[in-house]
Design an enzyme around this catalytic site. Structure first.
Site, PDB file in Angstrom:
ATOM      1  N   ILE A   9       0.844  -1.205   0.000  1.00 52.10           N
ATOM      2  CA  ILE A   9       0.000   0.000   0.000  1.00 52.10           C
ATOM      3  C   ILE A   9       0.880   1.257   0.000  1.00 52.10           C
ATOM      4  O   ILE A   9       0.577   2.255  -0.658  1.00 52.10           O
ATOM      5  CB  ILE A   9      -0.967  -0.007   1.207  1.00 52.10           C
ATOM      6  CG1 ILE A   9      -1.742  -1.334   1.251  1.00 52.10           C
ATOM      7  CG2 ILE A   9      -1.938   1.164   1.135  1.00 52.10           C
ATOM      8  CD1 ILE A   9      -2.504  -1.577   2.545  1.00 52.10           C
ATOM      9  N   LYS A  29       2.434  -7.820   9.259  1.00 49.43           N
ATOM     10  CA  LYS A  29       0.979  -7.897   9.033  1.00 49.43           C
ATOM     11  C   LYS A  29       0.401  -9.306   8.880  1.00 49.43           C
ATOM     12  O   LYS A  29      -0.764  -9.443   8.524  1.00 49.43           O
ATOM     13  CB  LYS A  29       0.622  -7.061   7.796  1.00 49.43           C
ATOM     14  CG  LYS A  29       1.247  -7.600   6.516  1.00 49.43           C
ATOM     15  CD  LYS A  29       0.610  -7.022   5.273  1.00 49.43           C
ATOM     16  CE  LYS A  29       1.212  -7.609   4.033  1.00 49.43           C
ATOM     17  NZ  LYS A  29       0.649  -7.160   2.792  1.00 49.43           N
ATOM     18  N   SER A  36      -7.050  -1.060  10.601  1.00 49.51           N
ATOM     19  CA  SER A  36      -7.682  -2.150   9.858  1.00 49.51           C
ATOM     20  C   SER A  36      -9.097  -2.388  10.371  1.00 49.51           C
ATOM     21  O   SER A  36      -9.399  -2.178  11.551  1.00 49.51           O
ATOM     22  CB  SER A  36      -6.838  -3.410  10.072  1.00 49.51           C
ATOM     23  OG  SER A  36      -7.548  -4.544   9.668  1.00 49.51           O
ATOM     24  N   TYR A  45      -1.707  -9.462  16.047  1.00 47.17           N
ATOM     25  CA  TYR A  45      -1.664  -8.449  14.977  1.00 47.17           C
ATOM     26  C   TYR A  45      -2.812  -7.458  15.141  1.00 47.17           C
ATOM     27  O   TYR A  45      -2.620  -6.247  15.165  1.00 47.17           O
ATOM     28  CB  TYR A  45      -1.720  -9.101  13.586  1.00 47.17           C
ATOM     29  CG  TYR A  45      -2.000  -8.089  12.492  1.00 47.17           C
ATOM     30  CD1 TYR A  45      -1.018  -7.191  12.092  1.00 47.17           C
ATOM     31  CD2 TYR A  45      -3.273  -7.985  11.893  1.00 47.17           C
ATOM     32  CE1 TYR A  45      -1.286  -6.227  11.118  1.00 47.17           C
ATOM     33  CE2 TYR A  45      -3.543  -7.030  10.929  1.00 47.17           C
ATOM     34  CZ  TYR A  45      -2.545  -6.160  10.546  1.00 47.17           C
ATOM     35  OH  TYR A  45      -2.812  -5.195   9.599  1.00 47.17           O
ATOM     36  N   LYS A  82      -3.145  -3.125  16.214  1.00 49.24           N
ATOM     37  CA  LYS A  82      -3.873  -2.030  15.546  1.00 49.24           C
ATOM     38  C   LYS A  82      -4.764  -1.312  16.554  1.00 49.24           C
ATOM     39  O   LYS A  82      -4.856  -0.084  16.556  1.00 49.24           O
ATOM     40  CB  LYS A  82      -4.699  -2.572  14.376  1.00 49.24           C
ATOM     41  CG  LYS A  82      -3.844  -3.114  13.232  1.00 49.24           C
ATOM     42  CD  LYS A  82      -2.964  -2.037  12.616  1.00 49.24           C
ATOM     43  CE  LYS A  82      -1.955  -2.572  11.634  1.00 49.24           C
ATOM     44  NZ  LYS A  82      -0.934  -1.603  11.220  1.00 49.24           N
ATOM     45  N   ASN A 138      -3.878 -13.867   1.996  1.00 55.91           N
ATOM     46  CA  ASN A 138      -5.069 -13.175   1.499  1.00 55.91           C
ATOM     47  C   ASN A 138      -5.574 -13.834   0.223  1.00 55.91           C
ATOM     48  O   ASN A 138      -4.809 -14.428  -0.533  1.00 55.91           O
ATOM     49  CB  ASN A 138      -4.769 -11.697   1.247  1.00 55.91           C
ATOM     50  CG  ASN A 138      -4.451 -10.968   2.541  1.00 55.91           C
ATOM     51  OD1 ASN A 138      -4.864 -11.406   3.616  1.00 55.91           O
ATOM     52  ND2 ASN A 138      -3.711  -9.887   2.439  1.00 55.91           N
ATOM     53  N   PHE A 142     -12.370 -21.450   2.245  1.00 56.62           N
ATOM     54  CA  PHE A 142     -12.541 -21.921   3.625  1.00 56.62           C
ATOM     55  C   PHE A 142     -13.985 -21.761   4.098  1.00 56.62           C
ATOM     56  O   PHE A 142     -14.375 -20.718   4.584  1.00 56.62           O
ATOM     57  CB  PHE A 142     -11.581 -21.183   4.565  1.00 56.62           C
ATOM     58  CG  PHE A 142     -10.131 -21.421   4.227  1.00 56.62           C
ATOM     59  CD1 PHE A 142      -9.594 -22.701   4.358  1.00 56.62           C
ATOM     60  CD2 PHE A 142      -9.320 -20.395   3.759  1.00 56.62           C
ATOM     61  CE1 PHE A 142      -8.258 -22.937   4.036  1.00 56.62           C
ATOM     62  CE2 PHE A 142      -7.997 -20.628   3.439  1.00 56.62           C
ATOM     63  CZ  PHE A 142      -7.456 -21.900   3.576  1.00 56.62           C
TER      64      PHE A 142
HETATM   65  N1  LIG Z   1      -2.678  -5.356   3.163  1.00 58.51           N
HETATM   66  C1  LIG Z   1      -3.731  -5.464   3.950  1.00 58.51           C
HETATM   67  O1  LIG Z   1      -4.604  -6.319   3.724  1.00 58.51           O
HETATM   68  C2  LIG Z   1      -3.917  -4.541   5.124  1.00 58.51           C
HETATM   69  C3  LIG Z   1      -5.185  -4.405   5.718  1.00 58.51           C
HETATM   70  C4  LIG Z   1      -5.338  -3.547   6.818  1.00 58.51           C
HETATM   71  C5  LIG Z   1      -4.237  -2.845   7.315  1.00 58.51           C
HETATM   72  N2  LIG Z   1      -3.016  -3.009   6.724  1.00 58.51           N
HETATM   73  C6  LIG Z   1      -1.863  -2.273   7.277  1.00 58.51           C
HETATM   74  O2  LIG Z   1      -1.361  -1.420   6.278  1.00 58.51           O
HETATM   75  C7  LIG Z   1       0.058  -1.271   6.406  1.00 58.51           C
HETATM   76  C8  LIG Z   1       0.719  -1.586   5.090  1.00 58.51           C
HETATM   77  O3  LIG Z   1       0.344  -2.887   4.685  1.00 58.51           O
HETATM   78  P1  LIG Z   1       0.953  -3.553   3.368  1.00 58.51           P
HETATM   79  O4  LIG Z   1      -0.031  -4.562   2.898  1.00 58.51           O
HETATM   80  O5  LIG Z   1       1.422  -2.501   2.442  1.00 58.51           O
HETATM   81  O6  LIG Z   1       2.187  -4.326   4.020  1.00 58.51           O
HETATM   82  P2  LIG Z   1       3.661  -4.569   3.446  1.00 58.51           P
HETATM   83  O7  LIG Z   1       4.267  -5.647   4.262  1.00 58.51           O
HETATM   84  O8  LIG Z   1       3.621  -4.741   1.978  1.00 58.51           O
HETATM   85  O9  LIG Z   1       4.357  -3.161   3.765  1.00 58.51           O
HETATM   86  C9  LIG Z   1       4.932  -2.865   5.021  1.00 58.51           C
HETATM   87  C10 LIG Z   1       6.331  -2.344   4.774  1.00 58.51           C
HETATM   88  O10 LIG Z   1       6.925  -1.968   6.024  1.00 58.51           O
HETATM   89  C11 LIG Z   1       8.252  -2.408   6.069  1.00 58.51           C
HETATM   90  N3  LIG Z   1       8.600  -2.571   7.491  1.00 58.51           N
HETATM   91  C12 LIG Z   1       8.065  -3.459   8.381  1.00 58.51           C
HETATM   92  N4  LIG Z   1       8.625  -3.300   9.584  1.00 58.51           N
HETATM   93  C13 LIG Z   1       9.520  -2.289   9.474  1.00 58.51           C
HETATM   94  C14 LIG Z   1      10.427  -1.650  10.380  1.00 58.51           C
HETATM   95  N5  LIG Z   1      10.549  -2.057  11.648  1.00 58.51           N
HETATM   96  N6  LIG Z   1      11.201  -0.626   9.932  1.00 58.51           N
HETATM   97  C15 LIG Z   1      11.101  -0.220   8.647  1.00 58.51           C
HETATM   98  N7  LIG Z   1      10.270  -0.778   7.742  1.00 58.51           N
HETATM   99  C16 LIG Z   1       9.493  -1.805   8.151  1.00 58.51           C
HETATM  100  C17 LIG Z   1       8.280  -3.693   5.242  1.00 58.51           C
HETATM  101  O11 LIG Z   1       9.556  -3.992   4.705  1.00 58.51           O
HETATM  102  C18 LIG Z   1       7.263  -3.381   4.150  1.00 58.51           C
HETATM  103  O12 LIG Z   1       7.880  -2.816   3.007  1.00 58.51           O
HETATM  104  C19 LIG Z   1       0.458  -2.181   7.565  1.00 58.51           C
HETATM  105  O13 LIG Z   1       0.519  -1.398   8.737  1.00 58.51           O
HETATM  106  C20 LIG Z   1      -0.690  -3.162   7.646  1.00 58.51           C
HETATM  107  O14 LIG Z   1      -0.837  -3.683   8.937  1.00 58.51           O
HETATM  108  C21 LIG Z   1      -2.835  -3.823   5.643  1.00 58.51           C
END
Ligand SMILES: NC(=O)c1ccc[n+]([C@@H]2O[C@H](COP(=O)([O-])OP(=O)(O)OC[C@H]3O[C@@H](n4cnc5c(N)ncnc54)[C@H](O)[C@@H]3O)[C@@H](O)[C@H]2O)c1
Length: 345
Positions: free
Chosen positions: A14, A87, A127, A152, A156, A202, A221
């Site tokens: 994202i 995540k 989320s 997790y 949040k 997912n 599922f």
């Molecule tokens: N994808 C989903 O379905 C979803 C749904 C609800 C909420 N979210 C939240 O949205 C956010 C982004 O999700 P995403 O799907 O893009 O995840 P993602 O894993 O693709 O992106 C997260 C990024 O953060 C980096 N990262 C993690 N820990 C780190 C740290 N300690 N220091 C520096 N960088 C770090 C990772 O390398 C990664 O590039 C997250 O907080 C996730 O919990 C995602």
């Protein structure tokens, strides 16, 4: 030139799409990412789309001194979009301390700096998992927060509370928590997309990986839930719509358009689709046949969740515009691109 914005986790799924949306609106972006769930290829993908390479700091946000050093190096950063987090729900059950440390310490270290600034704006990736199985659908922002079903999910909930408490005592610090429903899809150029490491948790990456032959069969599922076809219902939102919402929410804070210094918004389409409907839409929009079987229910899955989007529509003046078909088509185009790259290596 508009404000300089820090995007943590900006090389993730994202985050990378949001970096593109910010650059397209004239913001200067600095990314922090530790590459734990991403790669430097994403930086090249962003550059290809926007012709601008954002500044990039390869840094772990759990390193308190490094975070302090970052804010010393970039004193002009007053806007932060905080995506960085771990995540994977299942992994969080097996290794809760990793999740509490990564998702909460990084948040706290950033807030410690931002809250001391004369003015600062902060957007948090939350989320719909905070609602659990909501009593009423569609889900409004004021629906009760249910006990989290995983560490997790708990990070949040706690994350939102930490931000709200910080806002109470720092009136110049403004924050918004965005509760995403189910982000899917990829940039239409297929230069960036979702890159799950290991077995996808997912539905959509599992669908595209099955259709391309990386996985034998998709498991659905449970088909005995009380829904129209017995499968679970979710609100699938195109990542391009989601990215835009971040820019709009940030602008609201930067422009001082909000009377409150803390607010929460749902980001979804407002429509719920069953798993079988998603499979059908994928097959129709891509022409690919998908092998799937019905499996037992998966523990911890809520039956149905979809957003009431009225608050985001009216207050942020934002609405999801992309269809499920479009999102699945873009996810498929991205999967084909990933396959091509993997074959070259
Ligand atoms: N994808 C989903 O379905 C979803 C749904 C609800 C909420 N979210 C939240 O949205 C956010 C982004 O999700 P995403 O799907 O893009 O995840 P993602 O894993 O693709 O992106 C997260 C990024 O953060 C980096 N990262 C993690 N820990 C780190 C740290 N300690 N220091 C520096 N960088 C770090 C990772 O390398 C990664 O590039 C997250 O907080 C996730 O919990 C995602």
């Amino acid at each position: 030139m508009k404000s300089k914005i820090l995007v943590t986790g900006g090389l993730g799924f994202i985050g990378s799409h949001t970096v593109v949306a910010l650059q397209e609106q004239g913001y200067e972006v600095v990314i922090i990412d530790n590459l734990s769930n991403s790669s430097l290829d994403v930086l090249a993908g962003i550059t290809k789309i926007t012709q601008i390479t954002p500044e990039f700091e390869n840094m772990d946000l759990r390193d308190k001194d490094a975070v302090a050093g970052f804010f010393e190096k970039y004193p002009d950063i007053n806007g932060v979009i905080h995506f960085a987090a771990s995540k994977a729900v299942g992994e969080s059950v097996e290794n809760p301390l990793l999740y509490y440390e990564n998702n909460l310490s990084s948040l706290i270290y950033i807030l410690q700096h931002l809250s001391q600034k004369e003015q600062a704006s902060f957007i948090f990736s939350s989320s719909c998992t905070v609602y659990g199985q909501a009593d009423t659908l569609p889900i409004k922002e004021n629906a009760p927060i249910k006990k989290a079903m995983s560490p997790y999910g708990n990070t949040k909930q706690i994350g939102e509370e930490i931000i709200e408490d910080t806002c109470k005592v720092h009136p110049a610090f403004k924050a918004i928590s965005l509760r995403y429903f189910n982000p899917i899809g990829a940039h239409p150029s297929a230069e960036i997309g979702e890159l799950p490491i290991g077995t996808p948790q997912n539905l959509v990456p599992f669908i595209t990986q099955t259709a391309i032959g990386k996985r034998e069969q998709l498991s659905v599922f449970g088909d005995d839930y009380p829904t129209k076809d017995g499968t679970c219902i979710r609100d699938y939102i195109h990542v391009m719509d989601l990215a835009k919402a971040h820019v709009v929410a940030l602008k609201r804070l930067l422009d001082n358009s909000s009377e409150k210094n803390y607010d929460v918004f749902n980001l979804g389409t407002g429509n719920g689709n069953t798993v079988l409907e998603v499979i059908e839409s994928f097959q129709k929009s891509t022409g690919k046949k998908l092998a799937y079987k019905i499996a037992d229910r998966r523990e911890g899955d809520v039956i149905a969740a979809y957003a009431d989007t009225n608050k985001a529509n009216s207050v942020l003046n934002w609405k999801a515009v992309h269809s499920l078909d479009e999102a699945l088509k873009s996810a498929w185009k991205w999967e084909e691109k990933v396959m091509k790259i993997e074959k070259k290596h």
